[in-house]
Design a protein around this motif. Sequence first.
Motif, PDB file in Angstrom:
ATOM      1  N   MET A 197     107.795  12.373  42.394  1.00 21.75           N
ATOM      2  CA  MET A 197     107.110  11.108  42.507  1.00 21.75           C
ATOM      3  C   MET A 197     105.605  11.359  42.516  1.00 21.75           C
ATOM      4  O   MET A 197     105.134  12.279  43.157  1.00 21.75           O
ATOM      5  N   GLU A 198     104.877  10.527  41.832  1.00 19.80           N
ATOM      6  CA  GLU A 198     103.419  10.658  41.767  1.00 19.80           C
ATOM      7  C   GLU A 198     102.756   9.894  42.915  1.00 19.80           C
ATOM      8  O   GLU A 198     103.199   8.806  43.293  1.00 19.80           O
ATOM      9  N   CYS A 199     101.720  10.450  43.479  1.00 18.52           N
ATOM     10  CA  CYS A 199     100.977   9.818  44.563  1.00 18.52           C
ATOM     11  C   CYS A 199     100.310   8.542  44.056  1.00 18.52           C
ATOM     12  O   CYS A 199      99.683   8.538  42.993  1.00 18.52           O
ATOM     13  N   THR A 200     100.427   7.469  44.842  1.00 18.37           N
ATOM     14  CA  THR A 200      99.799   6.204  44.479  1.00 18.37           C
ATOM     15  C   THR A 200      98.430   6.038  45.129  1.00 18.37           C
ATOM     16  O   THR A 200      97.772   5.023  44.936  1.00 18.37           O
ATOM     17  N   ARG A 201      98.038   7.013  45.938  1.00 15.94           N
ATOM     18  CA  ARG A 201      96.747   7.000  46.624  1.00 15.94           C
ATOM     19  C   ARG A 201      96.585   5.777  47.512  1.00 15.94           C
ATOM     20  O   ARG A 201      95.532   5.162  47.568  1.00 15.94           O
ATOM     21  N   CYS A 202      97.664   5.461  48.227  1.00 19.29           N
ATOM     22  CA  CYS A 202      97.645   4.273  49.089  1.00 19.29           C
ATOM     23  C   CYS A 202      96.967   4.530  50.427  1.00 19.29           C
ATOM     24  O   CYS A 202      96.540   3.609  51.094  1.00 19.29           O
ATOM     25  N   GLY A 203      96.905   5.788  50.873  1.00 20.56           N
ATOM     26  CA  GLY A 203      96.254   6.137  52.130  1.00 20.56           C
ATOM     27  C   GLY A 203      97.154   6.150  53.341  1.00 20.56           C
ATOM     28  O   GLY A 203      96.720   6.532  54.431  1.00 20.56           O
ATOM     29  N   ALA A 204      98.411   5.745  53.206  1.00 21.58           N
ATOM     30  CA  ALA A 204      99.308   5.678  54.369  1.00 21.58           C
ATOM     31  C   ALA A 204      99.485   7.036  55.042  1.00 21.58           C
ATOM     32  O   ALA A 204      99.558   7.114  56.269  1.00 21.58           O
ATOM     33  N   CYS A 205      99.542   8.101  54.274  1.00 24.67           N
ATOM     34  CA  CYS A 205      99.734   9.434  54.853  1.00 24.67           C
ATOM     35  C   CYS A 205      98.488   9.906  55.602  1.00 24.67           C
ATOM     36  O   CYS A 205      98.544  10.875  56.359  1.00 24.67           O
ATOM     37  N   ALA A 219     103.878  13.318  47.598  1.00 22.14           N
ATOM     38  CA  ALA A 219     104.555  12.020  47.578  1.00 22.14           C
ATOM     39  C   ALA A 219     106.060  12.254  47.480  1.00 22.14           C
ATOM     40  O   ALA A 219     106.518  13.147  46.779  1.00 22.14           O
ATOM     41  N   ASP A 220     106.817  11.443  48.228  1.00 22.15           N
ATOM     42  CA  ASP A 220     108.266  11.591  48.244  1.00 22.15           C
ATOM     43  C   ASP A 220     108.933  10.230  48.409  1.00 22.15           C
ATOM     44  O   ASP A 220     108.282   9.188  48.256  1.00 22.15           O
ATOM     45  N   GLU A 221     110.204  10.234  48.765  1.00 26.88           N
ATOM     46  CA  GLU A 221     110.967   8.996  48.906  1.00 26.88           C
ATOM     47  C   GLU A 221     110.384   8.071  49.971  1.00 26.88           C
ATOM     48  O   GLU A 221     110.482   6.851  49.862  1.00 26.88           O
ATOM     49  N   VAL A 222     109.760   8.635  51.006  1.00 25.23           N
ATOM     50  CA  VAL A 222     109.151   7.806  52.050  1.00 25.23           C
ATOM     51  C   VAL A 222     108.098   6.886  51.430  1.00 25.23           C
ATOM     52  O   VAL A 222     108.005   5.707  51.787  1.00 25.23           O
ATOM     53  N   CYS A 223     107.350   7.404  50.491  1.00 27.88           N
ATOM     54  CA  CYS A 223     106.325   6.590  49.833  1.00 27.88           C
ATOM     55  C   CYS A 223     106.951   5.351  49.189  1.00 27.88           C
ATOM     56  O   CYS A 223     106.395   4.251  49.272  1.00 27.88           O
ATOM     57  N   ARG A 224     108.083   5.528  48.585  1.00 29.96           N
ATOM     58  CA  ARG A 224     108.776   4.414  47.950  1.00 29.96           C
ATOM     59  C   ARG A 224     109.317   3.446  49.009  1.00 29.96           C
ATOM     60  O   ARG A 224     109.251   2.234  48.852  1.00 29.96           O
ATOM     61  N   LEU A 225     109.813   3.981  50.115  1.00 28.89           N
ATOM     62  CA  LEU A 225     110.391   3.149  51.175  1.00 28.89           C
ATOM     63  C   LEU A 225     109.357   2.284  51.893  1.00 28.89           C
ATOM     64  O   LEU A 225     109.701   1.238  52.447  1.00 28.89           O
ATOM     65  N   ILE A 226     108.105   2.723  51.919  1.00 29.30           N
ATOM     66  CA  ILE A 226     107.077   1.978  52.646  1.00 29.30           C
ATOM     67  C   ILE A 226     106.170   1.165  51.729  1.00 29.30           C
ATOM     68  O   ILE A 226     105.166   0.624  52.187  1.00 29.30           O
TER      69      ILE A 226
END
Length: 97
Positions: free
Chosen positions: A1-9, A50-57
């Motif tokens: 999965m590619e990073c969306t650069r959302c900043g959540a992490c 980026a992983d599945e957590v990124c998609r879940l949130i």
Amino acid sequence: MECTRCGACCVAPDIAALDKPLGMRCPHLSADNLCSVYERRPQVCRDYGADEVCRLIEAPTLEERVHKYLALFGLTAEAEATREKGCTSMRRARGGA
């Protein structure tokens, strides 16, 4: 999965290498949710992918993504307590020095 650069992490998890408490915005996260020390970021940040957590949130705002992250891991109450104390240090948030 590619990073969306959302900043959540850079907000939701605690980051010991930066003494950043759970649920608090990293001091190096810029207003546009990008790392202002990207070239000098700690290894833990370099290793994060980026992983599945990124998609879940996924959500429209950073605040909503952080809320979903904390809820996913059952950390909402702990993060809220840290924010209420106004802790800017992970060690102080956990009762240390």
